[in-house]
Motif scaffolding. Structure first.
Motif, short mmCIF file in Angstrom:
data_model
loop_
_atom_site.label_atom_id
_atom_site.label_comp_id
_atom_site.label_asym_id
_atom_site.label_seq_id
_atom_site.Cartn_x
_atom_site.Cartn_y
_atom_site.Cartn_z
N GLN A 144 0.85 -1.19 0.00
CA GLN A 144 0.00 0.00 0.00
C GLN A 144 0.88 1.24 0.00
O GLN A 144 1.88 1.29 0.71
CB GLN A 144 -0.90 0.00 1.23
CG GLN A 144 -1.96 1.08 1.25
CD GLN A 144 -3.02 0.80 2.31
OE1 GLN A 144 -3.81 -0.13 2.19
NE2 GLN A 144 -3.05 1.62 3.33
N GLU A 202 -5.68 -0.33 -7.46
CA GLU A 202 -4.63 -1.32 -7.23
C GLU A 202 -3.85 -1.49 -8.53
O GLU A 202 -4.43 -1.57 -9.61
CB GLU A 202 -5.22 -2.65 -6.79
CG GLU A 202 -4.18 -3.69 -6.39
CD GLU A 202 -4.51 -4.34 -5.05
OE1 GLU A 202 -5.68 -4.34 -4.67
OE2 GLU A 202 -3.57 -4.85 -4.41
N THR A 248 -0.02 -3.40 -5.60
CA THR A 248 0.19 -2.25 -4.72
C THR A 248 -1.04 -1.38 -4.76
O THR A 248 -1.47 -0.96 -5.84
CB THR A 248 1.41 -1.42 -5.15
OG1 THR A 248 2.59 -2.22 -5.07
CG2 THR A 248 1.56 -0.19 -4.26
N ARG A 249 -1.60 -1.14 -3.59
CA ARG A 249 -2.77 -0.28 -3.53
C ARG A 249 -2.32 1.16 -3.38
O ARG A 249 -1.65 1.51 -2.40
CB ARG A 249 -3.67 -0.67 -2.37
CG ARG A 249 -4.91 0.19 -2.23
CD ARG A 249 -5.93 -0.42 -1.30
NE ARG A 249 -6.42 -1.70 -1.80
CZ ARG A 249 -7.35 -1.81 -2.75
NH1 ARG A 249 -7.90 -0.74 -3.29
NH2 ARG A 249 -7.75 -3.01 -3.13
#
Lengths: 115, 114
Positions: free
Chosen positions: B10, B88, B108-109
């Motif tokens: 994240q 995302e 990966t957010r």
């Protein structure tokens, strides 16, 4: 232009029930077809791919199966669902003539919840 | 076999700030590289791809990525993000074996706040 259709968008099924998810591609012929599963925090995992009618390759051992009865139709099935089959299932296609030198085009996905 | 690592699960960032999403791959043969974006409960959309030629590739909405063979990386960057970039992002790799089998990172957010 090419389009990919995947349905249903959402599905809630009891444990032990059968499953059938369908995917169709329009506007192209002889596509490579794929089924991916997306689990939270684990990215996408390739489940099956197909290079032609009746030709299915499985990437991981599991409770699911795939079939390709027509050139542009790809079906994901199960005879008896398990809780662990829950997830987001994505169908995709790529132009066969370009081999690996192309992106894959994804459907909108099916959210499967097994209860 | 090839693999993809996205170390950041994240990335929070403020609107109009720059961002970099990291992607590293491993492969013993030449690869093709992709970045996909996924909005909630939707499929994946191609953001950009590296097949050959210039190592810097760009998307139509301001993202860019650079293929670095020596560092086996394909990081995604944008100089100024918008709220609408919240999504995302997945990095993926495939090898030139005549058939396309994408291997994805875990994603990966990107969270863009005002």
């Amino acid at each position: 232009s090419q389009t990919i259709h995947q349905w249903p968008a959402t599905l809630v099924q009891p444990v032990g029930s059968p499953l059938s998810l369908e995917c169709t591609v329009e506007g192209t012929s002889n596509p490579n077809l794929y089924w991916y599963r997306q689990a939270a925090g684990r990215g996408l995992q390739l489940l099956f791919y197909s290079v032609g009618i009746g030709q299915i390759s499985s990437e991981v051992p599991q409770n699911l199966s795939a079939s390709r009865p027509q050139d542009r139709q790809f079906i994901l099935s199960s005879k008896k669902l398990l809780l662990s089959d829950s997830g987001f299932y994505l169908c995709a296609w790529s132009p066969r003539r370009q081999g690996a030198r192309t992106e894959a085009f994804f459907g909108q996905g099916t959210r499967l919840t097994v209860v | 076999a090839q693999s993809v690592t996205q170390l950041d699960s994240q990335v929070p960032v403020f609107e109009e700030a720059p961002v970099e999403l990291r992607c590293n791959y491993s492969s013993s043969v030449s690869v093709y590289l992709f970045w996909y974006v996924q909005y909630p409960n939707q499929g994946l959309q191609l953001l950009l791809k590296y097949l050959s030629g210039s190592t810097l590739v760009e998307s139509i909405n301001g993202f860019e990525a650079e293929f670095n063979k020596s560092q086996t990386s394909f990081h995604l960057r944008k100089p100024s993000v918008h709220i609408s970039d919240t999504a995302e992002y997945f990095c993926a790799v495939t090898v030139n074996t005549g058939f396309q089998k994408l291997v994805f990172g875990t994603g990966t957010r990107l969270l863009v706040s005002p």
